[in-house]
Design a protein around this motif. Structure first.
Motif, PDB file in Angstrom:
ATOM      1  N   GLY A   1      55.467 -33.548   3.300  1.00  0.00           N
ATOM      2  CA  GLY A   1      55.868 -33.778   4.686  1.00  0.00           C
ATOM      3  C   GLY A   1      55.666 -35.218   5.096  1.00  0.00           C
TER       4      GLY A   1
ATOM      5  N   TYR B   1      60.732 -30.237  11.740  1.00  0.00           N
ATOM      6  CA  TYR B   1      60.057 -31.518  11.505  1.00  0.00           C
ATOM      7  C   TYR B   1      59.342 -31.986  12.769  1.00  0.00           C
ATOM      8  CZ  TYR B   1      59.792 -36.627  11.235  1.00  0.00           C
ATOM      9  OH  TYR B   1      59.375 -37.929  11.300  1.00  0.00           O
TER      10      TYR B   1
ATOM     11  N   ARG C   1      56.262 -29.734  13.600  1.00  0.00           N
ATOM     12  CA  ARG C   1      55.204 -29.697  12.582  1.00  0.00           C
ATOM     13  C   ARG C   1      55.075 -28.321  11.943  1.00  0.00           C
ATOM     14  NH1 ARG C   1      54.764 -34.585  11.303  1.00  0.00           N
ATOM     15  NH2 ARG C   1      52.647 -34.369  10.537  1.00  0.00           N
TER      16      ARG C   1
ATOM     17  N   ALA D   1      55.919 -28.633   4.035  1.00  0.00           N
ATOM     18  CA  ALA D   1      56.134 -29.433   5.246  1.00  0.00           C
ATOM     19  C   ALA D   1      57.225 -30.470   5.038  1.00  0.00           C
ATOM     20  CB  ALA D   1      54.833 -30.128   5.654  1.00  0.00           C
TER      21      ALA D   1
END
Length: 685
Positions: free
Chosen positions: A181, A537, A540, A561
């Motif tokens: 992520g 995104y 979160r 993520a």
């Protein structure tokens, strides 16, 4: 004993960026991006050994300079001056907010009834390095605190009846694996420099890395002695560069050229210009020069600009080095000339755009909005997918084009369609009546959220130290005991219930069967899913992608993520074959159950994208409904996006939604962004 900094092999740009951050801490820190096993943490810890010692006073908890003590520093002017190593403070991903910013001294409060402040990691990091490994996994509430401290250079604490402000100037160093992520844009911009690292591809370099690591693991002290001379040289060079930096000259010509590069790349804000200028001066000082050169500016741009051009989760960081060279030019810039009001316009016209000042030369290519020429050199970037994969080509009358299908023709196997433009997504939420992972989607109980209320302990409940409501506890004890100090009883203890936004695991269960390709719907489906990924995104969330076609379902992407990974898998997703809807739902349920064993606090949201026409095997529709009933029994919040189109509709997706106990949304409404602002999913918990 840390691995020697000078013994790192094949990571020159990484070591250079870390050293430049030490030469000028005002650059703003370094972000190191790369896959696991690429020496990120090793380099950061090795840097600490090269940093010069600091002077402070014995008993100082804030690493204050000798001549600039903090207002609440316990060390007086008579305290002994001591030499200390430059602090390297590591912030664990799971640290509490109290541990980071500091809190009331619990021992003194309980023993003496005195409210005093106990400094946290931000105090220890003052005048040093604050290192966050896996910084992209840091909770949002800690990121907010870091942003404030990094921006102001002070830490301000207001809690439990204590009001404290102390200096906290530090160099922020973070490492991250992009596959897990990306960072929030606000925190990303706070890092002055960024470096992309990867394991060496050259076999000889890889062998040398292994050779040195084995030697270090076997005899660390002997290995450190082998590089002691190089470490000393680096430390001395670092001190000289720090002293020389103040005498380095950055000409006005190069300053203007830096501004032109930042504007040419469309970088937001002015921080990029400032950081690039400071980095160029630090590079010159590191190389023992007092004047900035073109190579200094070029290297500074490569370190300071790539992460500032990334505006969305699907944009790759980095800059075009050919474009950078074009903007920098081949020659040293001339110093800018001051405007002379007494002189008329020069031969290039009043606007400098041609002999008559009427704009660009009509014989040349027209400029576009980003300062580059809109000619054939950009055609390859704008061309999009190859013709056979596009869904907006006109058909000849009475005859479909090659590669096209109609509602009555079977779809070709393994067709890949490009996504249509993604609309602004509606907010999908679920009621949070139980504890959930911290995030930004649904409101509910949280382990790290804001304190909503304090309450007495329930029978058999054991509070976490971070949730202890100290002031209400002391007040309850005082009310029970009067003014006498008789200690605290269990019945006096008050505990905070915390509330905040929760993050979810969004499982996208996508129909990739032939019916999606036959009616040219996959482009719109991909556009809608892309909007969901962008929303995930921002909120979160974790995402997982399950597809079903042919005879079975497949987990294209396990929970992660990294929504950009899901976008890449989605871009190459083919269509074709039958519709094993039941297999897709059961695979999604399996993904949810497996992840729940690892992360029980993170609540799932299931988004099923299908027309509901199950046709893989005998009794396919009944199997799909039984699978939906199973998911409903597990109380999993769900949403069904109906992809069915045309005048005649079966309504099978709506029936699937009823079995799931989920809302039912038409694809054209969801993809166009015409829905209400919020879609609330039901759940029994």
């Amino acid at each position: 004993m840390n691995y020697p900094f000078s013994a790192i092999v094949g990571q020159d740009r990484l070591t250079t960026a870390l050293l430049l951050g030490a030469v000028d801490p005002r650059i703003g820190g370094v972000l190191v991006r790369g896959s696991k096993g690429s020496a990120k943490s090793t380099a950061v810890r090795g840097l600490a050994a090269l940093l010069p010692d600091l002077l402070s006073r014995a008993g100082c908890e804030y690493n204050c300079p000798v001549d600039q003590p903090a207002d609440l520093c316990p060390a007086g002017e008579e305290a002994e001056v001591k030499t200390m190593r430059t602090p390297l403070v590591e912030l664990p991903v799971g640290a509490s907010e109290d541990r980071l910013i500091g809190s009331i001294d619990l021992e003194r409060a309980l023993k003496d009834g005195v409210r005093s402040f106990q400094p946290g990691l931000l105090a220890r990091a003052h005048r040093g390095l604050l290192y966050v490994d896996e910084v992209n996994l840091l909770d949002d509430h800690l990121v907010d605190v870091l942003l404030d401290a990094a921006a102001m250079g002070v830490n301000h604490v207001e809690r439990e009846g204590v009001s404290v402000t102390h200096p906290s100037e530090f160099q922020l160093v973070g490492t991250m694996n992009p596959e897990e992520g990306e960072l929030r844009p606000q925190l990303l911009d706070r890092f002055g420099l960024t470096v992309e690292v990867a394991a060496p591809s050259d076999a000889s370099e890889r062998a040398e890395v292994v050779r040195r690591r084995l030697s270090y693991d076997s005899h660390s002290e002997t290995f450190a002695e082998r590089f002691a001379a190089e470490e000393k040289q680096l430390a001395e060079r670092l001190i000289k560069a720090t002293d020389l930096r103040a005498r380095v000259v950055l000409s006005d010509g190069w300053l203007v050229r830096i501004a032109e590069v930042c504007a040419g790349f469309g970088v937001d804000g002015m921080r990029a210009d400032i950081v690039t200028a400071r980095t160029a001066k630090a590079l010159a000082a590191w190389n023992g020069r007092t004047e900035v050169t073109r190579e200094d500016v070029r290297e500074a741009c490569l370190l300071a600009l790539p992460h500032r051009r990334r505006r969305g989760p699907f944009d790759d960081p980095g800059i075009d080095e050919d474009e950078l060279d074009r903007l920098l030019g081949d020659d040293d810039p001339e110093p800018p000339q001051a405007d002379d009001p007494d002189e008329g316009p020069d031969q290039d016209g009043p606007d400098g755009d041609g002999p008559d000042g009427d704009g660009p030369d009509p014989t040349g290519p027209p400029p576009n909005g980003d300062g580059r020429e809109a000619d054939g050199r950009r055609q390859d970037r704008q061309a999009g997918p190859p013709p056979e994969t596009r869904s907006d080509q006109p058909e000849s009358p009475g005859q479909p084009q090659e590669g096209r299908t109609t509602d009555h023709a079977p779809a070709p196997q393994n067709r890949v369609e490009a996504a249509t433009a993604a609309a602004a997504p509606s907010l999908i939420t679920a009621p949070g009546r139980r504890l959930g992972a911290s995030g930004r989607r649904s409101r509910g109980k949280s382990r790290r959220g804001a304190a909503a209320r304090s309450r007495a302990l329930r029978a058999g409940e054991s509070p976490r130290a971070a949730d202890l409501a100290l002031s209400p506890t002391l007040i309850a004890a005082a009310a029970r005991n009067g003014m006498a100090s008789k200690g605290i009883h269990r019945t006096d203890i008050r505990h905070y219930d915390r509330a905040g936004k929760q993050g979810h695991l969004i499982v996208l269960c996508v129909d990739a069967s032939g019916s999606m390709g036959a009616r040219r719907r996959m482009g719109a489906v991909k556009g809608a899913i892309r909007s969901l990924l962008f929303d995930a995104y921002q909120r979160r969330d974790l995402v997982s992608l399950v597809t079903f076609r042919g005879k079975d379902a497949e987990t294209v992407l396990p929970p992660t993520a990294g929504v950009e990974l899901a976008d890449r898998r989605l871009a190459v997703l083919p269509t074709g074959g039958r519709t094993p809807l039941a297999a897709g739902l059961l695979r999604a349920a399996d993904v949810i159950e497996r992840h729940a064993r690892r992360d029980p606090d993170r609540r799932p949201l299931l988004v099923t994208v299908t027309d509901g026409r199950a046709n893989a095997g005998t009794g396919a529709v009944g199997e799909a409904h039984r699978a939906a009933n199973l998911l409903a029994a597990k109380d999993i919040p769900a949403l069904v996006i109906d992809t069915e189109s045309g005048f005649v509709r079966t309504g099978l997706a709506g029936e699937l939604a009823r079995n799931l106990g989920a809302p039912h949304v038409e694809l054209q409404d969801f993809a166009s962004g015409s829905l209400a602002r919020t879609i609330r999913l039901a759940t029994g918990r």
